[in-house]
Design a protein around this motif. Structure first.
Motif, short mmCIF file in Angstrom:
data_model
loop_
_atom_site.label_atom_id
_atom_site.label_comp_id
_atom_site.label_asym_id
_atom_site.label_seq_id
_atom_site.Cartn_x
_atom_site.Cartn_y
_atom_site.Cartn_z
N ASP A 23 0.82 -1.21 0.00
CA ASP A 23 0.00 0.00 0.00
C ASP A 23 0.85 1.26 0.00
OD1 ASP A 23 -2.33 -1.45 -0.01
OD2 ASP A 23 -2.49 -1.52 2.18
N THR A 24 2.17 1.11 0.15
CA THR A 24 3.08 2.26 0.15
C THR A 24 4.08 2.07 -0.98
OG1 THR A 24 2.88 2.31 2.56
CG2 THR A 24 4.61 3.67 1.58
N PRO A 25 3.78 2.61 -2.18
CA PRO A 25 4.64 2.36 -3.35
C PRO A 25 6.07 2.86 -3.19
CG PRO A 25 3.01 4.08 -3.79
CD PRO A 25 2.63 3.47 -2.50
N HIS A 26 6.29 3.87 -2.32
CA HIS A 26 7.63 4.44 -2.17
C HIS A 26 8.29 4.00 -0.86
CE1 HIS A 26 6.74 7.01 -5.59
NE2 HIS A 26 5.66 7.46 -4.99
N TRP A 27 7.97 2.77 -0.40
CA TRP A 27 8.45 2.35 0.92
C TRP A 27 9.98 2.25 0.98
CZ3 TRP A 27 11.27 -2.12 1.45
CH2 TRP A 27 11.22 -3.04 0.41
N GLU A 28 10.61 1.84 -0.13
CA GLU A 28 12.08 1.74 -0.14
C GLU A 28 12.71 3.11 0.01
OE1 GLU A 28 13.96 -1.61 -2.76
OE2 GLU A 28 12.22 -0.82 -3.85
N LEU A 29 12.16 4.07 -0.73
CA LEU A 29 12.66 5.45 -0.66
C LEU A 29 12.46 6.01 0.75
CD1 LEU A 29 13.72 8.02 -2.04
CD2 LEU A 29 11.38 8.50 -2.77
N ASP A 69 -1.94 14.90 -1.49
CA ASP A 69 -0.68 14.14 -1.49
C ASP A 69 -0.87 12.77 -0.85
OD1 ASP A 69 0.76 16.27 -2.62
OD2 ASP A 69 1.11 17.18 -0.66
N LEU A 70 -1.61 12.77 0.25
CA LEU A 70 -1.83 11.52 0.98
C LEU A 70 -2.66 10.53 0.17
CD1 LEU A 70 -2.49 12.97 4.55
CD2 LEU A 70 -0.39 11.94 3.68
N VAL A 71 -3.63 11.05 -0.59
CA VAL A 71 -4.44 10.19 -1.46
C VAL A 71 -3.55 9.54 -2.53
CG1 VAL A 71 -6.22 10.20 -3.26
CG2 VAL A 71 -6.63 11.36 -1.09
N LYS A 72 -2.58 10.31 -3.03
CA LYS A 72 -1.66 9.79 -4.06
C LYS A 72 -0.50 8.99 -3.45
CE LYS A 72 -0.87 13.81 -6.05
NZ LYS A 72 -0.30 14.77 -7.02
N LYS A 73 -0.55 8.83 -2.11
CA LYS A 73 0.49 8.09 -1.37
C LYS A 73 1.88 8.69 -1.58
CE LYS A 73 -2.18 3.80 -1.64
NZ LYS A 73 -2.85 4.06 -0.35
N GLU A 74 1.92 10.03 -1.57
CA GLU A 74 3.20 10.74 -1.67
C GLU A 74 3.98 10.57 -0.36
OE1 GLU A 74 4.60 12.47 -4.03
OE2 GLU A 74 3.08 13.27 -5.37
N ILE A 75 5.30 10.72 -0.44
CA ILE A 75 6.11 10.74 0.78
C ILE A 75 6.93 12.03 0.80
CG2 ILE A 75 6.29 8.24 0.95
CD1 ILE A 75 9.21 8.56 -0.05
N ASP A 76 7.34 12.44 1.99
CA ASP A 76 8.08 13.67 2.20
C ASP A 76 9.56 13.45 1.87
OD1 ASP A 76 9.27 15.97 3.09
OD2 ASP A 76 8.44 15.90 5.11
N ILE A 77 10.06 14.16 0.84
CA ILE A 77 11.46 13.98 0.44
C ILE A 77 12.34 15.18 0.82
CG2 ILE A 77 10.89 12.43 -1.47
CD1 ILE A 77 11.48 14.93 -3.31
N ILE A 78 11.80 16.07 1.67
CA ILE A 78 12.56 17.26 2.07
C ILE A 78 12.85 17.22 3.56
CG2 ILE A 78 12.53 19.78 2.27
CD1 ILE A 78 10.83 19.87 -0.25
N THR A 79 14.11 17.42 3.92
CA THR A 79 14.53 17.48 5.32
C THR A 79 15.12 18.86 5.60
OG1 THR A 79 15.04 15.11 5.38
CG2 THR A 79 16.05 16.49 7.08
N ILE A 80 14.69 19.48 6.71
CA ILE A 80 15.25 20.77 7.12
C ILE A 80 16.00 20.54 8.43
CG2 ILE A 80 14.70 23.12 7.87
CD1 ILE A 80 12.40 23.10 5.87
N PRO A 81 17.33 20.37 8.36
CA PRO A 81 18.11 20.02 9.55
C PRO A 81 18.31 21.17 10.53
CG PRO A 81 19.57 20.26 7.67
CD PRO A 81 18.17 20.41 7.15
#
Length: 487
Positions: A23-29, A69-81
């Protein structure tokens, strides 16, 4: 046999993980990004951090993942350290099709994560510019980013939550508060507003039925917007009412998700005039919603009109970048005639008491990765702060930046120092070390630019318009860096 058994176990384990995460297509990422985040210490910007004084402020705001985004199963690819840096985790494939992360690190004056409110963004970007217009200067605040990155939310606030005000309301409120203070009683200040848009090469008055306006230079070489409606206002509510009228006018007549609206620049200006001398502008604050930077292919259709829009947007953004950079280099050539936008804003780029801020808006979803990188690269070139590694503290960033600038400046003085007979060997060695360090910085810069050029070449087939914009910016960037490094 043992190796075959081990390979079979690894394969079975991967298949089981894939089944559990179907259900999470980008789980590896997501797993790789989570692993990366666990290796760094996060210390984001807070409301109590120190506000730095900049002639040009460049900030980035990341919006949270929304319901679409959640409907399209997007994941967050931005980190603000931390409060100055942002990392984009771009998914890539090796030759053997193994997935890996290309972590792009950007450094800005401020970076705002998804938990930062409009009030915090305003405090560090537009609010420090308020005093400028009361001291007789011009202030400019740009909002830039792809459509859907949160520009409207930032500028206008949330209609469902009146407490979450936008930059328009917050700026107007502080201007009225300051204008009505005893400090400026003698000036008898009057506040007026205008609102217009620039679409392709056409300037339209949003407070007067989208009447076409002309730009003319007067005898003093000042650009005048002929026929522009200017309304006197006495409260924040009146300002917001004018913005509402303008936005409705801007969106009128559109049939496909306000395509033209996102492909035009909207300029809202607040002017201060003294009743003692009403013909002269005492100060001006320009709030600008720049055209969406998404690729032309991302809109609903690609036509001759779309290409013309893209070409004009690219030209105006290139000229805007050069004009903002010229503001930071006093005496530099100001190419304001290159586009209608920079013509209108000419007065904001000249003068000793003008300040500018740009807020780049980015979407965190993986499907927006290309547009996000384009937005960040543009903002990075408006004011280069450098920094390709995640730093542990802000003070270290500052010291590195100051040392690099010092080394580059020193390189221009080598010949003059070398000719002085009294120049001692220790000082000369120290200066040569700085020049060598500056040389190393240029080599790193060229290597970074070469990688960007290679990435750009690989993506050139997707969108010629965006390729042209990024290629021109990259060339300008390299030429500027090389000119600075001349001995």
């Amino acid at each position: 046999m043992e190796r075959r058994r081990r390979n079979a176990e690894v394969k079975a384990e991967k298949e089981e993980i894939s089944r559990l995460n179907q259900d999470t297509p980008h789980w590896e990422l997501l797993a790789m990004i989570t692993q990366y985040r666990n290796t760094i210490t996060l210390s984001p910007l807070s409301y109590n951090d120190f506000i730095e004084d900049h002639l040009i402020t460049v900030a980035v705001r990341k919006r949270p993942l929304n319901k679409f985004d959640l409907v399209k199963k997007e994941i967050d690819i931005i980190t603000i350290p931390n409060k100055n840096q942002l990392i984009v985790h771009e998914p890539k494939y090796k030759v053997d099709l193994t997935k890996y992360l290309d972590n792009h690190v950007f450094t800005f004056d401020y970076t705002f994560n998804e938990t930062c409110s409009n009030q915090i963004v305003y405090k560090y970007t537009a609010q420090p510019l308020i005093q400028t217009i009361f001291e007789g200067g011009y202030a400019t605040c740009f909002a830039y980013g792809q459509t859907g990155s949160g520009k409207t939310y930032l500028m206008s606030g949330c209609p469902k939550n009146l407490k979450e005000k936008g930059i328009y309301a917050l700026t107007a409120s502080d201007i009225f508060k300051e204008a009505n203070s005893e400090k400026y009683d003698d000036l008898k200040l009057e506040i007026s507003c205008s609102f217009f848009e620039i679409y392709v090469k056409k300037v339209s008055d949003l407070l007067n039925g989208k009447q076409t306006l002309k730009l003319l230079e007067d005898g003093k070489q000042q650009v005048q917007v002929v026929g522009l409606t200017e309304r006197t206002v006495s409260s924040v509510d009146e300002v917001l009412h004018l913005i509402k009228i303008g936005n409705e006018e801007r969106a009128s007549g559109q049939t496909s998700a306000n395509v033209n609206s996102s492909r035009s620049h909207a300029v809202f200006q607040i002017c201060l005039r003294s009743k003692l001398n009403p013909k002269k502008i005492h100060g001006k604050f320009s709030l600008i919603d720049l055209a969406g930077n998404e690729r032309g292919a991302d809109t609903f259709f690609s036509s001759k009109t779309t290409k013309m829009e893209g070409s004009e947007i690219n030209q105006s953004l290139l000229n805007l970048k050069e004009c903002i950079r010229a503001l930071g280099r006093k005496g530099a050539h100001l190419p304001f005639r290159g586009s209608k936008l920079t013509q209108v804003l000419r007065d904001s780029f000249i003068g000793a008491n003008n300040k500018t801020c740009m807020i780049a808006m980015v979407s965190p979803g993986v499907s927006s990765c290309e547009n996000t990188l384009n937005t960040l690269r543009y903002a990075d070139r408006v004011k280069e702060l450098g920094g390709s590694e995640v730093q542990g503290s802000k003070s270290l960033d500052h010291d590195l930046h100051m040392e690099t600038n010092s080394a580059v400046r020193s390189s221009h003085s080598l010949n003059a120092y070398s000719s002085m007979k009294s120049f001692d060997k220790q000082s000369k060695d120290r200066l040569e070390d700085k020049i060598i360090n500056a040389h190393k910085d240029i080599v790193k810069k060229l290597q970074k630019s070469a990688k960007e050029a290679e990435d750009l070449l690989n993506s050139s087939k997707n969108d010629v318009e965006k390729y042209s914009l990024n290629w021109n910016m990259l060339i300008d960037d390299v030429v500027t860096s090389l000119n600075k490094a001349k001995m």
